[in-house]
Design a protein around this motif. Structure first.
Motif, PDB file in Angstrom:
ATOM      1  N   SER A 166     -93.666  62.199 -35.747  1.00 43.40           N
ATOM      2  CA  SER A 166     -94.521  61.028 -36.476  1.00 43.40           C
ATOM      3  C   SER A 166     -94.029  60.543 -37.771  1.00 43.40           C
ATOM      4  O   SER A 166     -94.367  59.652 -38.288  1.00 43.40           O
ATOM      5  N   ILE A 167     -93.999  61.499 -38.434  1.00 44.42           N
ATOM      6  CA  ILE A 167     -93.141  61.428 -40.013  1.00 44.42           C
ATOM      7  C   ILE A 167     -91.492  61.297 -39.698  1.00 44.42           C
ATOM      8  O   ILE A 167     -91.076  60.557 -40.052  1.00 44.42           O
ATOM      9  N   ARG A 168     -91.244  62.239 -38.955  1.00 43.79           N
ATOM     10  CA  ARG A 168     -88.983  62.886 -38.552  1.00 43.79           C
ATOM     11  C   ARG A 168     -89.116  61.556 -38.477  1.00 43.79           C
ATOM     12  O   ARG A 168     -87.489  60.901 -38.094  1.00 43.79           O
ATOM     13  N   LEU A 169     -89.113  60.253 -37.124  1.00 36.72           N
ATOM     14  CA  LEU A 169     -88.532  59.673 -36.564  1.00 36.72           C
ATOM     15  C   LEU A 169     -89.482  58.289 -38.012  1.00 36.72           C
ATOM     16  O   LEU A 169     -87.938  56.748 -36.977  1.00 36.72           O
ATOM     17  N   CYS A 170     -89.564  58.263 -38.315  1.00 36.70           N
ATOM     18  CA  CYS A 170     -89.852  56.763 -38.767  1.00 36.70           C
ATOM     19  C   CYS A 170     -88.459  56.717 -40.148  1.00 36.70           C
ATOM     20  O   CYS A 170     -87.805  57.415 -40.276  1.00 36.70           O
ATOM     21  N   VAL A 171     -87.781  55.072 -39.886  1.00 40.61           N
ATOM     22  CA  VAL A 171     -86.794  54.709 -40.745  1.00 40.61           C
ATOM     23  C   VAL A 171     -86.652  55.276 -42.189  1.00 40.61           C
ATOM     24  O   VAL A 171     -85.534  55.026 -42.234  1.00 40.61           O
ATOM     25  N   ARG A 172     -88.254  55.508 -42.291  1.00 37.70           N
ATOM     26  CA  ARG A 172     -88.101  55.918 -43.775  1.00 37.70           C
ATOM     27  C   ARG A 172     -87.337  57.530 -43.763  1.00 37.70           C
ATOM     28  O   ARG A 172     -87.230  57.652 -45.236  1.00 37.70           O
ATOM     29  N   ALA A 173     -87.623  58.179 -43.391  1.00 38.05           N
ATOM     30  CA  ALA A 173     -87.202  59.265 -42.949  1.00 38.05           C
ATOM     31  C   ALA A 173     -85.627  59.649 -42.529  1.00 38.05           C
ATOM     32  O   ALA A 173     -84.894  58.539 -42.882  1.00 38.05           O
ATOM     33  N   GLN A 174     -85.561  60.825 -44.221  1.00 35.64           N
ATOM     34  CA  GLN A 174     -83.394  60.746 -44.240  1.00 35.64           C
ATOM     35  C   GLN A 174     -82.531  60.609 -42.805  1.00 35.64           C
ATOM     36  O   GLN A 174     -83.437  61.014 -41.858  1.00 35.64           O
ATOM     37  N   GLU A 198     -95.599  61.100 -26.507  1.00 33.59           N
ATOM     38  CA  GLU A 198     -96.779  61.452 -27.197  1.00 33.59           C
ATOM     39  C   GLU A 198     -95.624  61.578 -28.416  1.00 33.59           C
ATOM     40  O   GLU A 198     -96.475  61.594 -29.739  1.00 33.59           O
ATOM     41  N   LEU A 199     -94.688  61.950 -28.252  1.00 38.57           N
ATOM     42  CA  LEU A 199     -93.225  62.414 -29.806  1.00 38.57           C
ATOM     43  C   LEU A 199     -93.112  61.078 -30.415  1.00 38.57           C
ATOM     44  O   LEU A 199     -91.677  60.640 -30.265  1.00 38.57           O
ATOM     45  N   LYS A 200     -94.044  60.175 -30.853  1.00 41.14           N
ATOM     46  CA  LYS A 200     -93.431  58.442 -31.688  1.00 41.14           C
ATOM     47  C   LYS A 200     -94.125  59.012 -33.152  1.00 41.14           C
ATOM     48  O   LYS A 200     -94.511  59.345 -33.729  1.00 41.14           O
ATOM     49  N   ARG A 205     -99.234  54.810 -33.042  1.00 40.51           N
ATOM     50  CA  ARG A 205    -100.173  55.480 -33.418  1.00 40.51           C
ATOM     51  C   ARG A 205    -101.613  54.245 -33.372  1.00 40.51           C
ATOM     52  O   ARG A 205    -102.679  54.412 -32.764  1.00 40.51           O
ATOM     53  N   LEU A 206    -101.457  54.457 -35.171  1.00 40.20           N
ATOM     54  CA  LEU A 206    -102.157  53.539 -35.667  1.00 40.20           C
ATOM     55  C   LEU A 206    -102.198  52.113 -36.075  1.00 40.20           C
ATOM     56  O   LEU A 206    -103.300  51.566 -36.006  1.00 40.20           O
ATOM     57  N   GLY A 207    -101.075  51.547 -35.437  1.00 40.62           N
ATOM     58  CA  GLY A 207    -101.122  50.425 -35.408  1.00 40.62           C
ATOM     59  C   GLY A 207    -101.030  49.430 -36.607  1.00 40.62           C
ATOM     60  O   GLY A 207    -100.691  48.539 -37.281  1.00 40.62           O
ATOM     61  N   TYR A 208    -100.410  50.250 -37.607  1.00 40.21           N
ATOM     62  CA  TYR A 208    -100.150  49.984 -38.943  1.00 40.21           C
ATOM     63  C   TYR A 208     -99.118  50.799 -39.812  1.00 40.21           C
ATOM     64  O   TYR A 208     -99.150  51.975 -39.571  1.00 40.21           O
ATOM     65  N   CYS A 209     -98.755  50.551 -41.320  1.00 45.77           N
ATOM     66  CA  CYS A 209     -97.428  51.257 -41.510  1.00 45.77           C
ATOM     67  C   CYS A 209     -98.671  51.779 -42.643  1.00 45.77           C
ATOM     68  O   CYS A 209     -98.969  51.197 -43.734  1.00 45.77           O
ATOM     69  N   ASP A 210     -99.002  53.068 -43.473  1.00 40.42           N
ATOM     70  CA  ASP A 210     -99.324  53.434 -43.903  1.00 40.42           C
ATOM     71  C   ASP A 210     -98.595  54.414 -45.372  1.00 40.42           C
ATOM     72  O   ASP A 210     -98.642  54.453 -46.195  1.00 40.42           O
ATOM     73  N   GLU A 211     -96.746  53.964 -45.267  1.00 42.71           N
ATOM     74  CA  GLU A 211     -96.264  53.981 -46.378  1.00 42.71           C
ATOM     75  C   GLU A 211     -96.165  53.139 -47.739  1.00 42.71           C
ATOM     76  O   GLU A 211     -96.344  52.272 -46.515  1.00 42.71           O
ATOM     77  N   ARG A 212     -95.581  53.618 -49.073  1.00 41.34           N
ATOM     78  CA  ARG A 212     -95.753  52.393 -49.645  1.00 41.34           C
ATOM     79  C   ARG A 212     -95.198  51.363 -49.027  1.00 41.34           C
ATOM     80  O   ARG A 212     -95.526  49.813 -49.806  1.00 41.34           O
TER      81      ARG A 212
END
Length: 229
Positions: A166-174, A198-200, A205-212
């Motif tokens: 959920s964290i490392r597949l985000c485009v903001r991950a390295q 479910e590996l996403k 899952r949230l329906g929104y982005c909780d990053e800055r």
């Protein structure tokens, strides 16, 4: 980079669903497992995910062989502490041939890539000279770069896999660790398709982005839930 699923819990989705069913059933464990149909497995997994009852996912584990990632990536990886790692040692393994990772942003700059590779070769020559002069490998390794490729075995349970993906597949991950977990997900999908879905990324899952900052795929949390930013 190569990721291979070495071993995993047999029928992981059935195990997760059966363990969850036991919490609410007076039946014996073997009876629960034998009576569990594929449809019931799917329903139980849906119920667990929607309710946030995720502890049954911890019963299923997956062990991966990971080769060709950089030490920079492995340093990020081991921050996920609910996992087990065994990594090739630079203390006990002398690197007579230096394998290293070249980031795409350097590959696309031809002249800089040549300088980068020359720097790697220069560092490796110094490393070999240190070994030849009797410097222990555990000290000679101090000159090796973060780009040095490594090999490791990683074991995670399904709950931790969901969290980490959920964290490392985000485009903001390295980019490198993101690529690694895309390969991890593909390996899980191969043996446990329902679980693999479910590996996403967490915003799915949230329906929104909780990053800055949002990549644009989903709105920021404050835009969806005013006053929560």
């Amino acid at each position: 980079m190569r990721v291979t699923l070495i071993k995993h819990t047999p029928e992981p989705e059935l195990l997760i669903a059966s363990a969850a069913r036991l919490c609410y059933s007076a039946s014996g464990i073997e009876q629960i497992v034998q009576r569990m149909t594929p449809e019931e497995v799917d329903r139980m997994l849906d119920q667990l995910l929607s309710s946030g009852h995720l502890s049954p996912f911890e019963h299923a584990s997956f062990s991966f062989g990971v080769e060709g990632i950089s030490r920079a990536a492995s340093h990020q990886l081991v921050r996920h502490r609910l996992a087990s790692y065994s990594q090739q040692s630079q203390r006990y393994v002398s690197l007579r041939r230096l394998e290293y990772v070249v980031p795409p942003t350097i590959k696309e700059r031809g002249a800089l890539q040549q300088e980068y590779e020359a720097a790697m070769e220069s560092v490796h020559r110094l490393y070999l000279r240190l070994l030849e002069e009797g410097v222990p490998a555990e000290d000679a390794r101090f000159v090796l770069p973060n780009a040095t490729a490594t090999r490791l075995v990683m074991t995670m349970n399904a709950r931790e896999l969901m969290h980490t993906c959920s964290i490392r597949l985000c485009v903001r991950a390295q980019w490198e660790i993101r690529e690694m977990f895309a390969l991890v997900r593909a390996e899980v999908v191969r043996v446990a398709p329902r679980l693999g879905r479910e590996l996403k990324i967490k915003c799915d899952r949230l329906g929104y982005c909780d990053e800055r900052e949002s990549c644009g795929l989903y709105p920021l949390k404050g835009e969806v839930l005013p006053g929560s930013a």
